[in-house]
Design an enzyme around this catalytic site. Structure first.
Site, PDB file in Angstrom:
ATOM      1  N   LYS A  22       2.557  11.273  -3.546  1.00  0.00           N
ATOM      2  CA  LYS A  22       2.460   9.896  -3.142  1.00  0.00           C
ATOM      3  C   LYS A  22       3.861   9.234  -3.169  1.00  0.00           C
ATOM      4  O   LYS A  22       4.252   8.449  -2.251  1.00  0.00           O
ATOM      5  CB  LYS A  22       1.440   9.269  -3.382  1.00  0.00           C
ATOM      6  N   SER A  23       4.307   9.129  -4.258  1.00  0.00           N
ATOM      7  CA  SER A  23       5.506   8.321  -4.621  1.00  0.00           C
ATOM      8  C   SER A  23       6.791   8.695  -3.700  1.00  0.00           C
ATOM      9  O   SER A  23       7.385   8.105  -3.324  1.00  0.00           O
ATOM     10  CB  SER A  23       6.054   8.568  -6.135  1.00  0.00           C
ATOM     11  N   ARG A  27       8.688   6.544  -0.484  1.00  0.00           N
ATOM     12  CA  ARG A  27      10.135   6.621  -0.745  1.00  0.00           C
ATOM     13  C   ARG A  27      10.732   7.299   0.522  1.00  0.00           C
ATOM     14  O   ARG A  27      12.027   6.816   1.049  1.00  0.00           O
ATOM     15  CB  ARG A  27      10.635   7.060  -1.978  1.00  0.00           C
ATOM     16  N   GLY A  95      -0.321  -0.651  -4.246  1.00  0.00           N
ATOM     17  CA  GLY A  95       0.613  -1.218  -5.005  1.00  0.00           C
ATOM     18  C   GLY A  95       1.879  -0.892  -4.799  1.00  0.00           C
ATOM     19  O   GLY A  95       2.746  -1.507  -4.895  1.00  0.00           O
ATOM     20  N   ARG A 123      -4.325  -7.445  -8.347  1.00  0.00           N
ATOM     21  CA  ARG A 123      -3.121  -6.902  -9.248  1.00  0.00           C
ATOM     22  C   ARG A 123      -1.737  -7.888  -9.391  1.00  0.00           C
ATOM     23  O   ARG A 123      -1.453  -8.701  -8.305  1.00  0.00           O
ATOM     24  CB  ARG A 123      -2.730  -5.450  -8.723  1.00  0.00           C
ATOM     25  N   SER A 168       7.631   0.371 -15.848  1.00  0.00           N
ATOM     26  CA  SER A 168       7.294   0.505 -14.682  1.00  0.00           C
ATOM     27  C   SER A 168       8.185   1.148 -13.429  1.00  0.00           C
ATOM     28  O   SER A 168       9.085   0.431 -13.263  1.00  0.00           O
ATOM     29  CB  SER A 168       6.392  -0.726 -14.098  1.00  0.00           C
ATOM     30  N   GLN A 170       7.701   1.212 -10.381  1.00  0.00           N
ATOM     31  CA  GLN A 170       7.561   0.258  -9.126  1.00  0.00           C
ATOM     32  C   GLN A 170       8.758  -0.663  -9.380  1.00  0.00           C
ATOM     33  O   GLN A 170       9.045  -1.380  -8.614  1.00  0.00           O
ATOM     34  CB  GLN A 170       6.021  -0.355  -9.152  1.00  0.00           C
ATOM     35  N   ASP A 324      -0.904   8.099 -14.185  1.00  0.00           N
ATOM     36  CA  ASP A 324      -2.201   7.978 -13.235  1.00  0.00           C
ATOM     37  C   ASP A 324      -3.068   9.214 -13.687  1.00  0.00           C
ATOM     38  O   ASP A 324      -4.000   9.234 -12.956  1.00  0.00           O
ATOM     39  CB  ASP A 324      -1.399   8.322 -11.919  1.00  0.00           C
ATOM     40  N   ARG A 355      -8.788   0.691 -15.546  1.00  0.00           N
ATOM     41  CA  ARG A 355      -9.338   1.858 -15.658  1.00  0.00           C
ATOM     42  C   ARG A 355      -9.761   2.346 -17.284  1.00  0.00           C
ATOM     43  O   ARG A 355     -10.440   3.296 -17.219  1.00  0.00           O
ATOM     44  CB  ARG A 355      -8.060   2.930 -15.421  1.00  0.00           C
TER      45      ARG A 355
END
Ligand code: S3P
Length: 441
Positions: A22-23, A27, A95, A123, A168, A170, A324, A355
């Protein structure tokens, strides 16, 4: 809502291939959209989160299309040439899309409004608003730096030196993406290493980026410098399989007696592969076969055998490399022998759901013995016995990973687990249920 009862199952056997990371998928589209010319991507994850990124890049001028053979083609506009979107950008549940795109918009002379679902709208975005404001962007947001949120980009933006206050990827990536269209050198200091896909891919696309390791007060730190007003060259990208998706099947095969499962195409970037080491330390047998490099990332096929697991104390320093994977890791702990202790996991409270509390509640309903602390869970495992709970229904809170983790828990239970809503699974792993049915006996 789409509820589903996940029944106790026999062994997991056979083989699967996990969908794209996914990451890296996010990108690929973003960087492709900033390169002039045609980027081709195979193995892209066609989950809702990535499709939100694709729609946003189209709204800002790029052409992003899926060809018949499942290959994606991105025709980019070039760094500095993103167009003003004509409507709010709907980020759905994602996110990663939101925070990385906020970075992109922050150094372009455009304004964009971001909206999202109920989970995303809770968030915190302050963590990206803060460095991007220092670079000159302006923000209007709902209370507490939440969505809906409008970014007015700065032109020219100002290069900054930014030390990440939270571990992070992100936040790191948002600043690096803003830096692409910022004159001069932007520096990000990372006290704790997080996933490094942005750095690898920015280099691959031709950005001038260097990473230096220095001694920090608490161990090595990474200093990342990117020269702005970059010119990105289009690429041909093969996206490796997502270790975070493989994780559900790795844990399933370890805890369900009689299992032997081959999981092909698993990305094993060290900044992502923490779970595998921890499960091995607990006694899990996970063999690597056919190691290779795909899209600049280490990849292997994993052969996973049912194994008796022993409880463990997880080193909090490993958290970023398995951030994750904790929901499904807690399921493994619930089936292990003895006590598993986790700490330093405050970040889990601001994921798609909280979570720590969601998994404590769900596993307790499923019959596990769980104590929720401020920054982690303590779990007493069943020593391999199936979870004895009544079966729920457990609340997923719009969180794909809670739904998938509890599906696996259901398969290792006496009566099964009722998951209240399986729809969020499509955000990251649309073929999860299909693959699960294919390998369970
Ligand atoms: C991601 C970074 C992580 C992770 C998320 C994807 C990324 O978030 O949880 O699923 O692609 O950069 P944080 O950076 O907030 O830890």
């Amino acid at each position: 809502m789409r509820p589903r009862h996940f029944r106790p199952a026999g062994a997991m056997r056979g083989e699967i291939r996990v969908p794209g990371d996914k990451s890296i998928s996010h990108r690929s589209i973003m960087l492709g959209a900033l390169a002039v010319g045609e980027t081709r991507v195979t193995g892209l994850l066609e989950g809702e989160d990535v499709l939100s990124t694709a729609a946003a890049m189209r709204a800002m001028g790029a052409r992003v299309e899926r060809e018949d053979i499942g290959e994606w083609v991105v025709n980019g506009v070039g760094v500095g040439a993103l167009l003003q979107p004509q409507a709010p950008l709907d980020m759905g549940n994602s996110g990663t899309s939101t925070r990385l795109l906020m970075g992109l918009v922050a150094s372009h002379a455009i304004e964009a409004t971001f909206v999202g679902d109920a989970s995303l709208s809770k968030r915190p975005m302050g963590r990206v608003i803060e460095p991007l404001s220092r670079m000159g962007a302006a923000f209007d947001s709902a209370e507490g730096g939440r969505l809906p949120l409008t970014v007015r980009g700065a032109s020219p933006a100002v290069p900054i030196e930014y030390r990440l206050p939270v571990a992070s990827a992100q936040v790191k990536s948002a600043v690096l993406l803003a830096a692409l269209n910022t004159p001069g050198i932007t520096t990000v200091v990372e006290p704790v290493p997080t996933r490094d896909h942005s750095e690898r891919m920015l280099r691959g696309f031709g950005a001038e980026l260097e990473v230096e390791e220095i001694d920090g007060a608490n161990g090595p730190e990474r200093v990342i410098r990117l020269r702005g007003e970059a010119e990105l060259r289009p690429q041909v990208i093969e996206v490796p399989g997502d270790p975070s998706s493989a994780a559900f099947f790795i844990v399933g095969a370890l805890i369900i007696p009689g299992s032997e499962l081959l999981i092909r195409n698993v990305g094993l970037n060290p900044t992502r592969a923490g779970l595998i080491g921890v499960l091995r330390d607990m006694g899990g047998r996970i063999d690597e076969e056919n190691p290779r490099v795909v899209g600049g990332e280490p990849v292997a096929d994993l052969r996973v055998f049912h194994s008796p697991l022993k409880g463990i104390e997880v080193d909090p320093a490993l958290a970023p490399s398995m951030i994750d994977e904790f929901p499904v890791f807690f399921v493994a702990a619930a089936l292990a022998e003895g006590r598993t202790v986790t700490s330093g996991l405050d970040e889990l409270r601001v994921k798609e759901s909280d979570r720590l509390s969601a998994m404590a509640a769900a596993l307790t309903l499923a019959g596990a013995s769980v104590t929720e602390n401020e920054d982690g869970l303590v779990i007493h495992g069943t020593r391999g016995d199936p979870l004895p709970g009544t079966g729920g229904p457990i609340a997923t809170h719009l969180d794909h990973r809670i739904a998938m983790a509890m599906a696996i828990a259901g398969m290792a239970s006496v009566k099964g687990v009722e998951v209240d809503d399986t729809r969020p699974i499509a955000t990251s792993f649309p073929v999860f249920e299909e693959l699960l049915e294919g390998v369970t006996q």
